[in-house]
Design a protein around this motif. Sequence first.
Motif, PDB file in Angstrom:
ATOM      1  N   ALA A 202       0.819  -1.209   0.000  1.00 26.01           N
ATOM      2  CA  ALA A 202       0.000   0.000   0.000  1.00 26.01           C
ATOM      3  C   ALA A 202       0.855   1.262   0.000  1.00 26.01           C
ATOM      4  N   TYR A 203       0.206   2.368  -0.397  1.00 25.28           N
ATOM      5  CA  TYR A 203       0.822   3.689  -0.290  1.00 25.28           C
ATOM      6  C   TYR A 203       0.502   4.249   1.101  1.00 25.28           C
ATOM      7  N   GLU A 204       1.550   4.445   1.896  1.00 27.42           N
ATOM      8  CA  GLU A 204       1.404   4.910   3.272  1.00 27.42           C
ATOM      9  C   GLU A 204       1.894   6.354   3.384  1.00 27.42           C
TER      10      GLU A 204
ATOM     11  N   ALA B  87      -4.509   7.173  11.360  1.00 28.40           N
ATOM     12  CA  ALA B  87      -5.794   7.045  10.675  1.00 28.40           C
ATOM     13  C   ALA B  87      -5.508   6.238   9.403  1.00 28.40           C
ATOM     14  N   HIS B  88      -6.532   5.985   8.605  1.00 25.80           N
ATOM     15  CA  HIS B  88      -6.281   5.311   7.322  1.00 25.80           C
ATOM     16  C   HIS B  88      -7.027   6.041   6.207  1.00 25.80           C
TER      17      HIS B  88
ATOM     18  N   PHE C 101       0.946   8.500  10.941  1.00 23.31           N
ATOM     19  CA  PHE C 101       0.923   7.356  10.032  1.00 23.31           C
ATOM     20  C   PHE C 101      -0.503   7.212   9.526  1.00 23.31           C
ATOM     21  N   ILE C 102      -0.696   7.461   8.240  1.00 27.82           N
ATOM     22  CA  ILE C 102      -2.003   7.321   7.610  1.00 27.82           C
ATOM     23  C   ILE C 102      -1.907   6.120   6.671  1.00 27.82           C
ATOM     24  N   GLU C 103      -2.547   5.053   7.055  1.00 28.79           N
ATOM     25  CA  GLU C 103      -2.395   3.758   6.381  1.00 28.79           C
ATOM     26  C   GLU C 103      -3.247   3.693   5.113  1.00 28.79           C
ATOM     27  N   GLY C 104      -2.809   2.857   4.158  1.00 22.95           N
ATOM     28  CA  GLY C 104      -3.514   2.739   2.892  1.00 22.95           C
ATOM     29  C   GLY C 104      -4.184   1.413   2.635  1.00 22.95           C
ATOM     30  N   GLU C 105      -4.244   0.524   3.636  1.00 23.62           N
ATOM     31  CA  GLU C 105      -4.823  -0.799   3.378  1.00 23.62           C
ATOM     32  C   GLU C 105      -5.571  -1.355   4.592  1.00 23.62           C
TER      33      GLU C 105
END
Length: 455
Positions: free
Chosen positions: A75-77, A95-96, A155-159
């Motif tokens: 994923a793009y993080e 968050a994501h 940290f904003i997660e992408g998955e």
Amino acid sequence: MAVLSLDEVRARADKDFTRVMDVLSKKIALKSVSAEGITGEHMRRSAEFVAQELRKVGVETRVVQSSNPDGTAGAYEVVGSKIVDADAPTVLLYAHHDVQPVPDPSAWDTEPFAATEVDGRLYGRGSCDDGGGIAIHSGALAILGSDLNVNVKVFIEGEEEMGSPSFIPFIEAHRDEFDSDVIIVADSGNWSPDIPSLTTSLRGNTSVDVTLRVLRHPVHSGQYGGPVLDANTLGAMLVASMYDEHGELVIPGLEAGEPIGGLQRDLDEASLREDASVVDSYEFAGIGSLASRIWSKPSVTVIGWDAQPVDTSFNVIADATRIRLSLRTAPGQRPDEAQRALSDFLLAHAPLGAEVHVTPLDGGMGWAMNPDVEATKDAIEAMRQAFGVDPINKGEGGSIPFIPELQRLFPKAQVLVTGPEDPKSNAHSPNESISLAILRNGIVAEALLLDKLGQ
């Protein structure tokens, strides 16, 4: 003593709220559905947008593509930081940016990927889960600006909506960017639009596939029906054997407990029935408080069943069937122990001697808050000030497996689980929305909390 008064924080929040709404509206329009490909261009655009908006509130960010355990692209993080003082506490904001799919747009009353305000709520996919979390972080950092007295990492997660397969490898490869004293996970819910909540616990989860066989091949139902039951009926008998007459699980080895920190207020049955769209004739299963049944006791759900569709059915006895069971575990029970208890029970209760095989699948650990640490007390007080009422702590029946993993990797960090949702948010469902009252007060609460953590 706080650097900023409540009145000043609220005034800054009001002044910035149009910008926050614009950020959230643009985020909804990006259609960042990770199920359509976590490496897709739409996910990269989403990550770049979030990184850019966080830069506007003072966070040095960059987009990094993670790697899955098998070495494939992940994923793009979004990662970043704002360091104000090497000796100050450090807070990680999570968050994501990925969202759930919209399989049937016709089930929505508004356009799913166009932010639409109706009666004090903003509708759109990802408005609460978890665009609301991103908006709260952005709003709180904008309020504090140069008055920020803690170091912040983001940290904003992408998955997240895909189960976070590359989450742990990514953290282990970027430990310095996650190491912190307090972790704020803005991906949970509140008691109501007017009453905030600090999430006290999350159930764990695990699942198994159960294959049941009664025949070596299908046979005619008229010729053999009676002494030979079909595999689906036997499967139903096996599933039913897990429960007593009250609908309570009777599987030895599954732990059950009471809500973490005690039960401040039980869930309202009428509200729960309405929020879950329960038919009038149905009686809730299990015993004890509704809160314990959802937050701290185990539950098993049939989430898949291989059976002949009705429209193509014919008079034959099914030889075999496969059932997928999802088990939510008590916050403190290890998922492998719970999975083993479930598997042992199913094998021991094969109906009428049918062949039963159980295939274990993935699992995740639950989590329980520490109510005694200073960060928890600060969070409760910040919510009380922002919303003007005492918060009601609540557990969640769902699972966020990466939280216990974060706690394992950073055992000294104090973890706080907050969030933008409420019972009417419909996360993962049609007509997802966020209460604008929660959004506004949530921003104020997080700004106050960050200020308190820096004292």
